[in-house]
Design a protein around this motif. Structure first.
Motif, PDB file in Angstrom:
ATOM      1  N   ARG A   1     -40.483   6.337  45.965  1.00  0.00           N
ATOM      2  CA  ARG A   1     -42.087   5.695  45.044  1.00  0.00           C
ATOM      3  C   ARG A   1     -42.959   5.397  46.538  1.00  0.00           C
ATOM      4  NH1 ARG A   1     -39.165   2.263  40.754  1.00  0.00           N
ATOM      5  NH2 ARG A   1     -37.465   1.755  42.256  1.00  0.00           N
ATOM      6  N   THR A   2     -42.058   4.868  47.417  1.00  0.00           N
ATOM      7  CA  THR A   2     -42.945   4.479  48.648  1.00  0.00           C
ATOM      8  C   THR A   2     -43.679   5.293  48.668  1.00  0.00           C
ATOM      9  OG1 THR A   2     -41.844   2.937  49.316  1.00  0.00           O
ATOM     10  CG2 THR A   2     -42.927   3.011  50.764  1.00  0.00           C
TER      11      THR A   2
ATOM     12  N   GLY B   1     -36.291  13.952  42.251  1.00  0.00           N
ATOM     13  CA  GLY B   1     -35.172  13.095  42.104  1.00  0.00           C
ATOM     14  C   GLY B   1     -35.075  12.669  41.181  1.00  0.00           C
ATOM     15  N   ASP B   2     -34.260  12.933  40.362  1.00  0.00           N
ATOM     16  CA  ASP B   2     -34.382  12.361  38.960  1.00  0.00           C
ATOM     17  C   ASP B   2     -34.412  10.990  38.966  1.00  0.00           C
ATOM     18  OD1 ASP B   2     -33.168  14.799  37.902  1.00  0.00           O
ATOM     19  OD2 ASP B   2     -30.918  14.584  38.310  1.00  0.00           O
ATOM     20  N   ASP B   3     -34.053  10.027  39.846  1.00  0.00           N
ATOM     21  CA  ASP B   3     -34.232   8.910  40.537  1.00  0.00           C
ATOM     22  C   ASP B   3     -35.763   8.326  40.584  1.00  0.00           C
ATOM     23  OD1 ASP B   3     -31.479   8.178  39.389  1.00  0.00           O
ATOM     24  OD2 ASP B   3     -30.662   7.909  41.208  1.00  0.00           O
ATOM     25  N   THR B   4     -36.739   8.978  40.801  1.00  0.00           N
ATOM     26  CA  THR B   4     -37.937   8.812  40.975  1.00  0.00           C
ATOM     27  C   THR B   4     -39.035  10.033  40.784  1.00  0.00           C
ATOM     28  OG1 THR B   4     -37.775  10.662  43.192  1.00  0.00           O
ATOM     29  CG2 THR B   4     -37.397   8.625  43.830  1.00  0.00           C
ATOM     30  N   LYS B   5     -38.800  10.558  39.182  1.00  0.00           N
ATOM     31  CA  LYS B   5     -39.549  11.576  38.933  1.00  0.00           C
ATOM     32  C   LYS B   5     -40.473  10.310  38.317  1.00  0.00           C
ATOM     33  CE  LYS B   5     -36.595  16.040  37.284  1.00  0.00           C
ATOM     34  NZ  LYS B   5     -35.805  16.518  36.395  1.00  0.00           N
ATOM     35  N   THR B   6     -41.674  10.679  38.021  1.00  0.00           N
ATOM     36  CA  THR B   6     -42.496   9.892  37.337  1.00  0.00           C
ATOM     37  C   THR B   6     -42.937  10.665  35.835  1.00  0.00           C
ATOM     38  OG1 THR B   6     -44.619  11.712  37.862  1.00  0.00           O
ATOM     39  CG2 THR B   6     -44.450   9.948  39.530  1.00  0.00           C
ATOM     40  N   VAL B   7     -43.527   9.997  34.708  1.00  0.00           N
ATOM     41  CA  VAL B   7     -43.802  10.769  33.401  1.00  0.00           C
ATOM     42  C   VAL B   7     -44.185  12.099  33.163  1.00  0.00           C
ATOM     43  CG1 VAL B   7     -44.925  10.228  31.226  1.00  0.00           C
ATOM     44  CG2 VAL B   7     -44.242   8.432  32.420  1.00  0.00           C
TER      45      VAL B   7
ATOM     46  N   LEU C   1     -37.102   5.741  32.777  1.00  0.00           N
ATOM     47  CA  LEU C   1     -37.152   5.503  33.774  1.00  0.00           C
ATOM     48  C   LEU C   1     -38.236   5.652  34.760  1.00  0.00           C
ATOM     49  CD1 LEU C   1     -35.858   5.007  37.199  1.00  0.00           C
ATOM     50  CD2 LEU C   1     -34.193   7.090  36.176  1.00  0.00           C
ATOM     51  N   TYR C   2     -38.521   7.154  34.220  1.00  0.00           N
ATOM     52  CA  TYR C   2     -39.877   8.014  34.317  1.00  0.00           C
ATOM     53  C   TYR C   2     -41.047   7.084  34.436  1.00  0.00           C
ATOM     54  CZ  TYR C   2     -36.235  11.487  33.933  1.00  0.00           C
ATOM     55  OH  TYR C   2     -35.160  12.600  33.713  1.00  0.00           O
ATOM     56  N   PHE C   3     -40.911   6.747  33.663  1.00  0.00           N
ATOM     57  CA  PHE C   3     -42.729   5.322  33.052  1.00  0.00           C
ATOM     58  C   PHE C   3     -42.398   4.511  33.961  1.00  0.00           C
ATOM     59  CE2 PHE C   3     -44.140   2.018  30.570  1.00  0.00           C
ATOM     60  CZ  PHE C   3     -45.664   2.753  30.212  1.00  0.00           C
ATOM     61  N   GLY C   4     -41.393   4.089  33.657  1.00  0.00           N
ATOM     62  CA  GLY C   4     -41.300   2.552  35.132  1.00  0.00           C
ATOM     63  C   GLY C   4     -40.992   3.333  36.594  1.00  0.00           C
ATOM     64  N   ASN C   5     -41.169   4.647  37.148  1.00  0.00           N
ATOM     65  CA  ASN C   5     -41.075   4.969  38.189  1.00  0.00           C
ATOM     66  C   ASN C   5     -42.916   5.020  38.679  1.00  0.00           C
ATOM     67  OD1 ASN C   5     -38.551   5.389  39.134  1.00  0.00           O
ATOM     68  ND2 ASN C   5     -38.496   6.947  38.470  1.00  0.00           N
ATOM     69  N   SER C   6     -43.933   6.040  37.155  1.00  0.00           N
ATOM     70  CA  SER C   6     -45.141   6.119  36.982  1.00  0.00           C
ATOM     71  C   SER C   6     -46.128   4.143  36.842  1.00  0.00           C
ATOM     72  CB  SER C   6     -45.812   6.636  35.699  1.00  0.00           C
ATOM     73  OG  SER C   6     -45.183   8.121  35.806  1.00  0.00           O
ATOM     74  N   LEU C   7     -45.439   3.571  35.945  1.00  0.00           N
ATOM     75  CA  LEU C   7     -46.214   2.048  36.575  1.00  0.00           C
ATOM     76  C   LEU C   7     -46.035   1.127  37.416  1.00  0.00           C
ATOM     77  CD1 LEU C   7     -47.468   0.542  34.025  1.00  0.00           C
ATOM     78  CD2 LEU C   7     -45.204  -0.242  33.949  1.00  0.00           C
ATOM     79  N   VAL C   8     -44.917   1.164  38.591  1.00  0.00           N
ATOM     80  CA  VAL C   8     -44.715   1.094  39.126  1.00  0.00           C
ATOM     81  C   VAL C   8     -45.799   1.551  40.951  1.00  0.00           C
ATOM     82  CG1 VAL C   8     -43.347   0.574  41.617  1.00  0.00           C
ATOM     83  CG2 VAL C   8     -42.279   0.063  39.386  1.00  0.00           C
ATOM     84  N   VAL C   9     -45.537   3.229  40.292  1.00  0.00           N
ATOM     85  CA  VAL C   9     -46.374   3.298  41.628  1.00  0.00           C
ATOM     86  C   VAL C   9     -48.463   3.445  41.124  1.00  0.00           C
ATOM     87  CG1 VAL C   9     -47.192   6.310  42.486  1.00  0.00           C
ATOM     88  CG2 VAL C   9     -44.811   5.567  41.978  1.00  0.00           C
ATOM     89  N   THR C  10     -48.503   3.509  40.614  1.00  0.00           N
ATOM     90  CA  THR C  10     -49.709   3.021  40.333  1.00  0.00           C
ATOM     91  C   THR C  10     -50.517   2.088  40.651  1.00  0.00           C
ATOM     92  OG1 THR C  10     -49.803   5.072  38.309  1.00  0.00           O
ATOM     93  CG2 THR C  10     -51.271   3.642  38.291  1.00  0.00           C
ATOM     94  N   LEU C  11     -49.417   1.316  40.310  1.00  0.00           N
ATOM     95  CA  LEU C  11     -50.126  -0.427  39.739  1.00  0.00           C
ATOM     96  C   LEU C  11     -50.111  -1.039  41.678  1.00  0.00           C
ATOM     97  CD1 LEU C  11     -48.450  -2.587  37.409  1.00  0.00           C
ATOM     98  CD2 LEU C  11     -50.445  -1.536  37.185  1.00  0.00           C
ATOM     99  N   GLY C  12     -48.973   0.237  42.683  1.00  0.00           N
ATOM    100  CA  GLY C  12     -48.919  -0.311  43.847  1.00  0.00           C
ATOM    101  C   GLY C  12     -49.969   0.411  44.292  1.00  0.00           C
TER     102      GLY C  12
ATOM    103  N   SER D   1     -47.540  11.216  24.190  1.00  0.00           N
ATOM    104  CA  SER D   1     -48.259  10.011  23.800  1.00  0.00           C
ATOM    105  C   SER D   1     -48.073   8.363  24.282  1.00  0.00           C
ATOM    106  CB  SER D   1     -47.616   9.832  22.462  1.00  0.00           C
ATOM    107  OG  SER D   1     -48.071  11.406  21.229  1.00  0.00           O
ATOM    108  N   MET D   2     -46.272   8.545  24.278  1.00  0.00           N
ATOM    109  CA  MET D   2     -46.349   7.474  24.816  1.00  0.00           C
ATOM    110  C   MET D   2     -46.496   7.203  26.369  1.00  0.00           C
ATOM    111  SD  MET D   2     -41.881   6.821  23.672  1.00  0.00           S
ATOM    112  CE  MET D   2     -41.897   8.678  23.990  1.00  0.00           C
ATOM    113  N   ALA D   3     -47.269   8.316  27.014  1.00  0.00           N
ATOM    114  CA  ALA D   3     -47.539   8.213  28.409  1.00  0.00           C
ATOM    115  C   ALA D   3     -49.239   7.376  28.870  1.00  0.00           C
ATOM    116  CB  ALA D   3     -47.459   9.899  29.285  1.00  0.00           C
TER     117      ALA D   3
END
Length: 285
Positions: free
Chosen positions: A148-149, A229-235, A78-89, A258-260
């Motif tokens: 994330r917005t 928040g737990d739902d919006t944390k980044t990596v 979830l954190y990985f997905g948040n970072s990906l969405v925020v960075t690409l957005g 490593s995964m980040a």
């Protein structure tokens, strides 16, 4: 001194090139050493990490405990997905709005053009973190806290000044004959921008992408303040849970790092050729 003696004293033409490559290789080793150290120790046991952190993993020291803890005991994906969405957005908005602003500033003459350009240049020199309190108040007023917005908007504002400066300089180098010929054929300004300008400034877009995605992906300051928040944390914020005041789970920390770092390496390899063209085209011209 005879001419033959003078020729013998001339430096070899390859010495300068060898020296430059030696310096660049040395810098590459220094820059890649921390990343290699993280990747090597992420697959080692805790005892092996402290015994000899520079050693490669062996059959006895090999361990995937850190990856198991990260993937099973945390919401890392979830954190990985948040970072990906925020960075690409943020990256999409920076490239789009930066190219549009660069097109306007370089193509059209209007009152306040130089003032606006200077204003954007000041945005490069002043760190955005100085306005953290005002940004936090604005995000709270807009009811965007823990979203994330909020991070996408902040990173877009952070990267736009540099993007506008880089893209506007590349747009100025495009021959005017191409744009005038398109206008004579009845092509609208939007079509000229999307069909002619954007394809020609791909090296500049790659340069902007590399320079803006890395700070957004690695940032800890704004996720900690605007989206803890737990739902919006980044990596980067999620990794902090493995770091305690008295004890640190280094296996989990190194596995998470490593995964980040893998997505950034992949994106850099994809943009590397265009990045080099973008950095050198100005010097060549």
């Amino acid at each position: 001194m005879t001419s033959s003696t003078a020729r013998s004293w001339r430096p070899l033409p390859n010495i300068g090139r060898i020296w430059v490559h030696t310096v660049l290789c040395g810098y590459a080793i220094v820059a890649l050493f921390p990343i290699a150290l993280i990747l090597i120790n992420s697959v080692k046991s805790r005892e092996a990490i402290f015994d000899n952190p520079l050693a490669f993993p062996t059959v006895a020291s090999f361990s995937l405990t850190g990856f198991e803890k990260v993937l099973t005991n945390t919401n890392f994906m979830l954190y990985f997905g948040n970072s990906l969405v925020v960075t690409l957005g943020a990256l999409v908005l920076i490239v789009l709005f930066g190219a549009m602003a660069g097109w306007a500033l370089s193509e059209y003459t209007f009152r306040g053009n130089r003032v606006l350009t200077l204003f954007l240049a000041i945005g490069i020199m002043i760190p955005i973190r100085l306005g953290t309190v005002s940004i936090l108040q604005l995000i709270v007023t807009l009811n965007l806290i823990n979203t994330r917005t909020a991070l996408i908007l902040v990173y877009t504002a952070q990267g736009l000044p540099l993007a506008v400066m880089i893209l506007s300089e590349f747009i100025r180098q495009i021959p005017k004959e191409l744009k005038e010929a398109a206008r004579c054929d009845g092509v609208g300004e939007l079509k000229i921008f999307f069909q002619i300008i954007l394809p020609l400034i791909r090296p500049a877009i790659a340069t902007v992408a590399v320079f803006t995605m890395i700070p957004a992906w690695n940032d800890l300051w704004f996720p900690l303040i605007l989206a803890p928040g737990d739902d919006t944390k980044t990596v980067t914020l999620g990794v902090q849970q493995f770091i305690g005041q008295y004890a640190t789970d280094w296996n989990s920390v190194l596995a998470a790092l490593s995964m980040a770092v893998i997505p950034i390496l992949i994106l850099y390899m994809l943009f590397s050729r265009q990045l080099i063209r973008g950095l050198t085209s100005g010097a060549v011209k």
